[in-house]
Design a protein around this motif. Structure first.
Motif, PDB file in Angstrom:
ATOM      1  N   MET A 290       0.833  -1.199   0.000  1.00  8.63           N
ATOM      2  CA  MET A 290       0.000   0.000   0.000  1.00  8.63           C
ATOM      3  C   MET A 290       0.871   1.253   0.000  1.00  8.63           C
ATOM      4  O   MET A 290       0.608   2.207  -0.724  1.00  8.63           O
ATOM      5  CB  MET A 290      -0.895   0.014   1.234  1.00  8.63           C
ATOM      6  N   ASN A 291       1.910   1.254   0.839  1.00  9.90           N
ATOM      7  CA  ASN A 291       2.833   2.400   0.872  1.00  9.90           C
ATOM      8  C   ASN A 291       3.416   2.639  -0.500  1.00  9.90           C
ATOM      9  O   ASN A 291       3.450   3.757  -1.007  1.00  9.90           O
ATOM     10  CB  ASN A 291       3.984   2.137   1.842  1.00  9.90           C
ATOM     11  N   ALA A 292       3.907   1.545  -1.097  1.00  8.20           N
ATOM     12  CA  ALA A 292       4.557   1.656  -2.394  1.00  8.20           C
ATOM     13  C   ALA A 292       3.577   2.213  -3.411  1.00  8.20           C
ATOM     14  O   ALA A 292       3.919   3.062  -4.231  1.00  8.20           O
ATOM     15  CB  ALA A 292       5.071   0.290  -2.838  1.00  8.20           C
ATOM     16  N   ARG A 293       2.351   1.737  -3.320  1.00  8.24           N
ATOM     17  CA  ARG A 293       1.362   2.178  -4.291  1.00  8.24           C
ATOM     18  C   ARG A 293       1.074   3.660  -4.116  1.00  8.24           C
ATOM     19  O   ARG A 293       0.910   4.391  -5.086  1.00  8.24           O
ATOM     20  CB  ARG A 293       0.093   1.366  -4.091  1.00  8.24           C
ATOM     21  N   ALA A 294       1.006   4.092  -2.848  1.00  4.12           N
ATOM     22  CA  ALA A 294       0.751   5.515  -2.593  1.00  4.12           C
ATOM     23  C   ALA A 294       1.832   6.352  -3.247  1.00  4.12           C
ATOM     24  O   ALA A 294       1.564   7.371  -3.880  1.00  4.12           O
ATOM     25  CB  ALA A 294       0.696   5.769  -1.094  1.00  4.12           C
TER      26      ALA A 294
END
Lengths: 719, 369
Positions: free
Chosen positions: A352-356
């Protein structure tokens, strides 16, 4: 008996007195000097924000006394001592999950002990605030504080800082009790009722600087005019990244004149993985001696960089894990990143972090793959893939520049100031939500399966998983997650993986699926007695064959395995194999081997197989041989078989390979046509359905809203 | 009530002497069956209407358009009718001081209420597969079985403690041996839980559960008559069970109610028995066969139910959940037959025939020992 009672009463009295005294103690320092308990840890990612917040409070109230509560021999031992805060230890352990086991018992015992310890420490220290930065380390402290508050002993405010976009289970629990939850990502707001988005507090030492300035501070030489790639996996190091970067070296070697790689391999030196050692060994393995002799020209490795800001500053590209800490530090400096998120963490928070960050335009993502190595499951990233990605990114200079700017915008600035304003409740920095991206959760595997199979049932052969999962990166991650299920021990998981691979059309995994299909490792004896056969159980084999249909992929290898599947001991595999052959009928039409094998299946002991084989013959057969085989089933016991034979003949006529001659009609008339099954239809339901159909789109009951008794009016409205 | 009234009136006057008829079990049995069947004929139309209206209030039809050939929307909870008819009929014709009768009625009512709870919650949740959780159901079934097992092996055993824990098998004259109260209690526990669920599983096609249970209960009624009759039991070498004859009246009432229900439940059904009916019937059959010491005859007598339950359990627990393959094409048994291309009505009638044959064989064990 009496003694025990007296003892218990005395104990209760002592506890009450203690509580009263403690409550008095808490009242006293209220006005005086501020006392703050910091807690959280396990990894640097939890400790650093706590220290950053402490720095912020100190800047506002220099007299504040701090006490750090942590767990022994974890990251906080080193970092907090170095920062010069008072440090005390309690017992705690990572949450092992809800399943009852020995670990759970140990966890609960340690937690209880930790809470008791925390109660003692807290009543001694009487803090005004508790700043917890999550992780299991802060759990006993927060729980003790909540207990003391509920008993009206302590007057303490609890602040919980959540670094990740998806909270862990303990943090989600503690967030319910905290006075305020401080969030890094606005997406997390849905998890906590009392929360504020503040961003990630970054250490003061992380400040942007010019590359020249940074170079002077470095302890090692970096040649001028090179593109510098900094790869690291956090303070402890990440095996996937370490190995991948070393594996990438041979592919990067030809470009050594324009590249320089700085590699932070991490401090990990446990029994399972020794970062430095393993990296050295791998270098010796993948590089030739000549290459190794000039390696120093474009590669530098160190376990840990104390001056990481300098390294960030001189880098053109950073390769790392997507922990919230790393991402925010990089964003503070403003650099483009290539992220390798760690998969299968609670709530997939690294993904999720990476996607953000990628959605903000500052990052690219590579997912790690899973492979079996030495009997264990291991994540890995292909070195060549990594090397190619690095080179492609480095060569696109303008894009890199753009990413760097986007990266700088990614950080929520002034996080510490926001946090301080939340703590002191003066609301100086509370603003809107900053960059709010529409937030979609990653869904779990079973939910994903449900969504995909519904879509597949709806759209049939033209099905495209991208219609369900719009984001290609999400799809890539789902595929990766499905593939990682294939090596699970539990067959239910592998089965789920097979289904998901089919429905996400993960074509690269077809060889693996075929390998599983042909795998003939027997299961244990007990299961064999009850009818089990192979390790890849019947359902898995059936679903593999089905997945081939779903993926709509056909090549000689698939063909070979399908033919083998037609001889499978489990009937559903044979059924499915016939169906899949029928699906690829246009490709197989007229192939003699295929027709032969289907004819063999017409004698199968299982009538379901015969049905499917007959239907498949109708798709594949091109001559009288197939037709004769179908006609010979005119007296079959099962009407479905006879029906399937007729369907096959009908299909052959439709395809134009069989002429509806008089002889054929005569042959067909020999079929037994009586059947024992029928389908009832209830006239009243048909009438009802017809009315429903013509009033579709009408609001229920709308025709009588005005009490309109006039039938004309009614009829008009129904139309 | 009628039984008590007649018994009370008979000695007073010569003109009441025909009331002595109630002393004949056969007479009361016939009257009970007739009463039950008439009660069902009277009330079922109203009941179906009542259930239909209620479902209409509670249940939203999901898609709106019903396919013309499925059976959704058929009123359920018909078990209430069966239980009600049996209870009223027994209230009129039964001897309520009889422990055999009390045990059977308790079993029927307990399982019926449990099924009713399940049915109602299914309607509430608007879903066919939610409802009571399997665990709650099993717990409540188990609770009754435990109490019943204790009654059977305890000091208040209606069978008398000499016979209570003996094992009697069909086709053999003498008890095989005494296995002690603990083992026997445990056996009763599992037996009752298993049988009640077996009927629940069988109840999948129109009329499939009710007719075989009529057969089973009728045969058990015959056994009750024999074992409760001093002369016959002596002649056929059964242990004489004082008062067991009352179970014949109960069984007759049940057969009557079942026939009345079948009137409406026959294909295509106007009403389903629901869990209310299937659990109650299962509970009744289990309790009756334990009380009559025919629990080891049951696998033969109710072989259909056992086969249905076993096929379903084997498919699900061993096949699908454990070794990862289907063992039967479909489960339970009646779906397997349907899958093989036999029409629903035909499956039902064939299984009736099978159940009838099994009942006849079981009846033969009266003499063949």
């Amino acid at each position: 008996m009496l003694l025990v009672t007296v003892f218990l009463v005395l104990l209760a009295l002592a506890a009450a007195a203690g509580a009263f005294a403690a409550a008095r103690r808490w009242k006293r320092p209220e006005a005086a000097q501020a006392r703050v308990v910091l807690s959280g840890g396990g990894t640097g990612g939890h400790v650093n924000p706590a220290l950053a917040i402490a720095e912020g409070i100190k800047a506002r109230e220099p007299e504040t006394r701090f006490l750090y509560i942590g767990v022994k021999n974890k990251a906080e031992t080193v970092i907090v001592n170095k920062a010069g805060y008072e440090l005390r230890y309690v017992c705690s352990e990572g949450y092992p999950g809800i399943r009852p086991s020995l670990e759970t018992v140990r966890f609960l015992l340690k937690l209880a002990l930790g809470i008791a310890q925390s109660i003692v420490i807290l009543t001694e220290f009487t803090p005004r605030w508790i700043v917890a930065t999550g992780g299991y380390v802060s759990a006993p402290v927060v729980m003790a504080a909540v207990l003391l508050k509920k008993l009206k002993i302590a007057r303490v405010k609890i602040f919980l800082h959540e670094q990740n976009s998806i909270p862990g289970q303990l943090n989600a629990l503690m967030g319910k009790w905290a006075d305020k939850v401080l969030l890094t990502f606005p997406q997390t707001l849905s998890f906590f009722p009392k929360a504020a988005v503040v961003g990630y507090p970054i250490r003061h030492s992380i400040v942007p600087m010019s590359p020249e300035e940074a170079r002077q501070n470095l302890s090692f030489q970096v040649p001028e005019g090179r593109e510098i790639v900094f790869a690291f996996g956090g303070s402890q190091g990440a095996r996937t990244i370490n190995r991948a970067i070393v594996d990438a070296l041979p592919f990067l070697f030809p470009h050594r004149k324009k590249l320089f790689i700085i590699h932070g391999s991490g401090l990990a030196c446990s029994a399972g993985y020794n970062a430095a050692d393993d990296t050295e060994k791998r270098i010796a393995k993948v590089l030739t001696p000549e290459q190794r002799s000039v390696l120093g020209d474009f590669y530098y490795r160190q376990d840990y960089f104390h001056k990481i800001a300098e390294i960030y500053s001189i880098s053109s590209l950073i390769v790392c894990r997507s922990g919230a800490g790393s991402l925010n530090e990089i964003s503070r400096i403003g650099k483009p990143v290539l992220l390798v998120p760690k998969a299968n963490l609670p709530g997939d928070h690294q993904v999720m972090n990476a996607r953000a960050m990628r959605n903000a335009g500052a990052a690219e993502i590579l997912f790690e793959d899973t492979a079996m190595e030495k009997g264990g499951l291991l994540e890995y990233l292909n070195g060549q893939v990594l090397a190619e990605k690095i080179l492609a990114m480095i060569e696109d200079r303008p894009r890199l520049q753009e990413m760097a700017e986007k990266s700088r915008d990614f950080l929520r600035r002034k996080a510490i100031e926001r946090i301080i304003s939340e703590i002191y409740e003066d609301k100086r920095f509370t603003d809107g939500n900053g960059h709010v991206a529409p937030f979609r959760d990653l869904v779990g595997n079973s939910r994903l399966l449900q969504m995909l199979s519904e879509a597949y049932a709806h759209s049939g052969p033209s099905f495209d998983p991208a219609s369900v999962v719009e984001d290609p990166d999400d799809l890539a991650y789902y595929r990766h997650r499905a593939a990682s299920l294939l090596s699970h021990k539990n067959w239910q998981d592998r089965n789920l993986g097979v289904k998901l691979i089919g429905l996400t059309k993960h074509l690269e995994k077809i060889p693996t699926l075929l390998q599983m299909l042909a795998d003939r490792t027997p299961v244990d004896t007990v299961r064999r007695i009850f009818g089990g056969d192979f390790e890849q159980v019947g359902f898995i084999r059936r679903n593999i064959v089905n997945a081939l249909t779903v993926m709509d992929w056909f090549d000689p290898e698939v063909e070979k395995h399908l033919f083998e599947a037609m001889e499978d001991p489990y009937f559903e595999v044979r059924v499915q194999a016939c169906r899949t052959l029928a699906h690829f009928g246009t490709l197989l039409a007229g192939k003699n081997e295929c027709v032969d094998r289907l004819q063999d299946r017409l004698d199968d002991g299982c009538f379901e197989v015969v049905i499917e084989a007959a239907k498949a013959l109708g798709e594949i057969g091109t001559d009288w041989r197939a037709a004769r085989a179908l006609l010979s089933m005119n007296e079959s016991h099962y009407w479905q078989v006879r029906n399937a034979a007729l369907l096959g003949i009908k299909r052959m006529i439709e395809r134009g390979v069989l002429d509806p001659s008089n002889k054929l009609i005569a042959d067909i008339s020999s079929f037994i046509l009586t059947s024992t099954d029928f389908r009832p239809h209830f006239q009243i339901k048909e009438t009802y359905a017809a009315i429903r159909k013509c009033s579709e789109g009408l609001k229920p009951g709308s025709y009588c809203r005005q009490g309109a008794a006039d039938s004309n009016q009614v009829a008009g409205k129904i139309k | 009530m009628i039984f008590e009234l007649c018994k009370f009136l008979a000695p007073y006057s010569a003109s009441f002497s025909f009331f002595r008829l109630v002393n004949y079990i056969t007479f009361r049995a016939i009257m009970a069956a007739l009463t039950a069947v008439i009660l069902i004929f009277i009330f079922s139309r109203h009941f179906i209407l009542f259930v239909h209206r209620h479902c209409f209030l509670d249940q939203v039809r999901e898609t709106g358009v019903h396919s013309a050939c499925d059976k959704r929307g058929t009123p359920t909870m018909g078990g209430v009718l069966i239980i009600g008819a049996v209870l009223v009929s027994m209230a009129l014709w039964g001897d309520w001081r009889n422990p055999f009768l009390l045990c059977s009625v308790a079993g029927m009512v307990w399982f019926g209420l449990l099924g009713l709870w399940d049915d109602v919650s299914k309607v509430r949740l608007k879903s066919g597969d939610k409802g009571l959780s399997e665990r709650t159901k099993l717990f409540l079934q188990g609770l009754f079985s435990l109490i019943f097992a204790w009654v059977c092996v305890g000091p208040y055993a209606p069978l008398g403690s000499a016979l209570a824990t003996k094992v009697c098998v069909p086709f053999y004259k003498f008890p095989l041996g005494d296995i002690g109260p603990v083992l026997y209690g445990l056996f009763i526990f599992f037996f009752v839980v298993f049988v009640s669920n077996a009927v629940n599983i069988t109840d999948g096609l129109d009329g499939l559960a009710i007719t075989p249970s009529i057969f089973v209960v009728a045969v058990l009624g015959v056994f009750a008559y024999v074992e409760g009759n001093h002369i016959y039991s002596g002649y056929l070498h059964y242990a004489f069970l004082r008062g067991a004859g009352e179970l014949m009246i109960f069984g007759a009432a049940f057969v009557g109610a079942g026939l009345g229900f079948l009137w409406y439940n026959a294909y295509p059904a106007q009403i389903f028995m629901g869990d209310t009916g299937s659990l109650a019937i299962g509970g009744t059959m289990a309790v009756m066969s334990v009380l009559l010491k025919q629990e080891f005859l049951f696998p033969l007598l109710g072989g259909l139910f056992i086969a249905e339950a076993l096929s379903s359990q084997i498919q699900d627990k061993i096949g699908v959940k454990w070794i990862g393959r289907r063992i039967f094409y479909r489960a339970p048994l009646h779906h397997n037959l349907q899958h093989k291309g036999i029409a629903e009505t035909k499956v039902v009638i064939r299984l009736w025939i099978v159940a009838g044959i099994l009942a006849l064989i079981s009846l033969a064990t009266l003499k063949l020992r």
